[in-house]
Design a protein around this motif. Structure first.
Motif, mmCIF file in Angstrom:
data_model
loop_
_atom_site.group_PDB
_atom_site.id
_atom_site.type_symbol
_atom_site.label_atom_id
_atom_site.label_comp_id
_atom_site.label_asym_id
_atom_site.label_seq_id
_atom_site.Cartn_x
_atom_site.Cartn_y
_atom_site.Cartn_z
ATOM 1 N N THR A 7 -20.322 -6.341 -4.884
ATOM 2 C CA THR A 7 -19.918 -7.412 -5.890
ATOM 3 C C THR A 7 -19.111 -7.321 -7.095
ATOM 4 O O THR A 7 -19.673 -6.428 -7.978
ATOM 5 C CB THR A 7 -21.239 -8.377 -6.092
ATOM 6 N N PRO A 8 -18.115 -7.809 -7.338
ATOM 7 C CA PRO A 8 -17.499 -7.722 -8.724
ATOM 8 C C PRO A 8 -18.112 -8.816 -9.810
ATOM 9 O O PRO A 8 -19.088 -9.642 -9.429
ATOM 10 C CB PRO A 8 -15.943 -8.486 -8.559
ATOM 11 N N THR A 9 -18.169 -8.032 -11.048
ATOM 12 C CA THR A 9 -18.854 -8.706 -11.940
ATOM 13 C C THR A 9 -17.982 -9.409 -13.270
ATOM 14 O O THR A 9 -18.501 -9.915 -14.249
ATOM 15 C CB THR A 9 -19.937 -7.824 -12.721
ATOM 16 N N TYR A 12 -12.989 -14.103 -13.396
ATOM 17 C CA TYR A 12 -11.869 -14.254 -12.561
ATOM 18 C C TYR A 12 -11.795 -13.317 -11.428
ATOM 19 O O TYR A 12 -10.732 -12.998 -10.975
ATOM 20 C CB TYR A 12 -10.530 -14.095 -13.355
ATOM 21 N N SER A 13 -13.003 -12.765 -11.077
ATOM 22 C CA SER A 13 -12.983 -12.129 -9.682
ATOM 23 C C SER A 13 -14.110 -12.734 -8.878
ATOM 24 O O SER A 13 -15.092 -13.305 -9.455
ATOM 25 C CB SER A 13 -13.414 -10.488 -10.024
ATOM 26 N N TYR A 14 -13.855 -12.404 -7.459
ATOM 27 C CA TYR A 14 -15.043 -13.265 -6.606
ATOM 28 C C TYR A 14 -14.996 -12.302 -5.656
ATOM 29 O O TYR A 14 -14.185 -11.504 -5.118
ATOM 30 C CB TYR A 14 -14.494 -14.487 -6.604
ATOM 31 N N GLY A 15 -15.974 -13.081 -4.478
ATOM 32 C CA GLY A 15 -16.081 -12.364 -3.126
ATOM 33 C C GLY A 15 -17.387 -11.391 -3.175
ATOM 34 O O GLY A 15 -17.937 -11.265 -4.067
ATOM 35 N N CYS A 16 -17.218 -10.621 -2.187
ATOM 36 C CA CYS A 16 -18.007 -9.553 -2.117
ATOM 37 C C CYS A 16 -17.454 -8.701 -0.804
ATOM 38 O O CYS A 16 -16.702 -9.071 0.185
ATOM 39 C CB CYS A 16 -19.404 -9.834 -1.872
ATOM 40 N N ALA A 17 -17.990 -7.479 -0.563
ATOM 41 C CA ALA A 17 -17.839 -6.498 0.387
ATOM 42 C C ALA A 17 -19.311 -6.167 1.050
ATOM 43 O O ALA A 17 -20.160 -5.830 0.206
ATOM 44 C CB ALA A 17 -16.907 -5.303 0.060
ATOM 45 N N ILE A 18 -19.310 -6.038 2.316
ATOM 46 C CA ILE A 18 -20.537 -5.607 3.176
ATOM 47 C C ILE A 18 -20.177 -4.386 3.757
ATOM 48 O O ILE A 18 -19.226 -4.568 4.615
ATOM 49 C CB ILE A 18 -20.762 -6.746 4.036
ATOM 50 N N VAL A 19 -20.871 -3.376 3.613
ATOM 51 C CA VAL A 19 -20.395 -2.047 4.004
ATOM 52 C C VAL A 19 -21.525 -1.547 4.624
ATOM 53 O O VAL A 19 -22.712 -1.346 4.013
ATOM 54 C CB VAL A 19 -19.845 -1.174 2.908
ATOM 55 N N PHE A 37 -5.655 -1.000 -2.424
ATOM 56 C CA PHE A 37 -5.923 -1.623 -3.777
ATOM 57 C C PHE A 37 -7.326 -1.531 -4.182
ATOM 58 O O PHE A 37 -7.609 -1.922 -5.194
ATOM 59 C CB PHE A 37 -5.401 -2.897 -3.768
ATOM 60 N N ASN A 38 -8.241 -1.352 -3.227
ATOM 61 C CA ASN A 38 -9.635 -1.367 -3.645
ATOM 62 C C ASN A 38 -10.310 -0.080 -4.539
ATOM 63 O O ASN A 38 -11.212 -0.666 -5.225
ATOM 64 C CB ASN A 38 -10.502 -1.197 -2.067
ATOM 65 N N ASP A 39 -9.594 0.704 -4.492
ATOM 66 C CA ASP A 39 -10.108 1.723 -5.626
ATOM 67 C C ASP A 39 -9.948 1.228 -7.051
ATOM 68 O O ASP A 39 -10.741 1.259 -7.753
ATOM 69 C CB ASP A 39 -9.121 3.148 -5.467
ATOM 70 N N VAL A 40 -8.666 0.492 -7.293
ATOM 71 C CA VAL A 40 -8.514 0.089 -8.640
ATOM 72 C C VAL A 40 -9.310 -1.098 -8.677
ATOM 73 O O VAL A 40 -10.003 -1.492 -9.767
ATOM 74 C CB VAL A 40 -7.018 -0.242 -8.891
ATOM 75 N N LEU A 41 -9.521 -1.993 -7.800
ATOM 76 C CA LEU A 41 -10.045 -3.512 -7.885
ATOM 77 C C LEU A 41 -11.608 -3.339 -8.171
ATOM 78 O O LEU A 41 -12.240 -3.740 -8.706
ATOM 79 C CB LEU A 41 -9.928 -3.882 -6.497
ATOM 80 N N TYR A 42 -11.962 -2.066 -7.550
ATOM 81 C CA TYR A 42 -13.501 -1.560 -7.758
ATOM 82 C C TYR A 42 -13.759 -1.522 -9.249
ATOM 83 O O TYR A 42 -14.665 -2.011 -9.820
ATOM 84 C CB TYR A 42 -13.952 -0.353 -6.782
ATOM 85 N N ASP A 43 -12.852 -0.717 -9.793
ATOM 86 C CA ASP A 43 -13.131 -0.250 -11.218
ATOM 87 C C ASP A 43 -12.760 -1.510 -12.188
ATOM 88 O O ASP A 43 -13.498 -1.867 -13.018
ATOM 89 C CB ASP A 43 -12.183 0.826 -11.567
ATOM 90 N N ASP A 44 -11.696 -2.373 -11.936
ATOM 91 C CA ASP A 44 -11.146 -3.283 -12.646
ATOM 92 C C ASP A 44 -12.240 -4.422 -12.730
ATOM 93 O O ASP A 44 -12.380 -5.237 -13.861
ATOM 94 C CB ASP A 44 -9.889 -3.694 -12.195
ATOM 95 N N SER A 45 -12.716 -4.764 -11.689
ATOM 96 C CA SER A 45 -13.957 -5.622 -11.388
ATOM 97 C C SER A 45 -15.090 -5.527 -11.789
ATOM 98 O O SER A 45 -16.007 -6.297 -11.817
ATOM 99 C CB SER A 45 -13.628 -6.380 -10.142
ATOM 100 N N LYS A 46 -15.194 -4.114 -12.315
ATOM 101 C CA LYS A 46 -16.658 -3.690 -12.505
ATOM 102 C C LYS A 46 -17.656 -4.009 -11.487
ATOM 103 O O LYS A 46 -18.709 -4.639 -11.628
ATOM 104 C CB LYS A 46 -17.126 -4.115 -13.931
ATOM 105 N N CYS A 47 -17.285 -3.666 -10.328
ATOM 106 C CA CYS A 47 -18.252 -4.016 -9.303
ATOM 107 C C CYS A 47 -19.478 -3.198 -9.267
ATOM 108 O O CYS A 47 -19.643 -2.002 -9.691
ATOM 109 C CB CYS A 47 -17.462 -3.498 -7.788
ATOM 110 N N VAL A 48 -20.672 -3.836 -8.501
ATOM 111 C CA VAL A 48 -21.806 -3.057 -8.504
ATOM 112 C C VAL A 48 -22.159 -3.184 -6.851
ATOM 113 O O VAL A 48 -21.537 -3.816 -6.070
ATOM 114 C CB VAL A 48 -23.004 -3.783 -8.955
#
Length: 72
Positions: A7-9, A12-19, A37-48
C-alpha cells in the motif's frame, strides 16, 4: 504461499497490490519486478508491505495477483 498487501502512503498515491510470496522481501521484489515503473513507484510512494493473516494463495512461484498502485 502467504499473501501480502502493498500500500502506498504518500499524498496523491492510491491503490494497492496483492502479492503471493514466501516472505515479505520476496513479495516486495516480485512487485518491483512486475512492471518497469514499480521499482521507482514503490520508493516514491513510500509503500508498506504487510502480510494478510489467514490468507494463502495456491501457486508454485511468487505472483502479483492485483496491482492498482498509482500516483498522480
Amino acid at each position: 504461499m502467504q499473501v501480502y498487501k502493498i500500500t502506498p502512503t504518500t499524498e496523491y498515491s492510491y491503490g494497492c497490490a496483492i502479492v503471493a510470496a514466501n516472505n515479505r522481501e520476496e513479495a516486495i521484489r516480485t512487485f518491483k519486478d512486475f512492471d518497469e515503473f514499480n521499482d521507482v513507484l514503490y520508493d516514491d510512494s513510500k509503500c508498506v508491505c504487510n502480510i494478510i493473516d489467514k490468507l494463502d494463495y495456491d501457486c508454485s512461484e511468487p505472483t502479483v495477483i492485483v496491482d492498482t498502485v498509482q500516483e498522480e
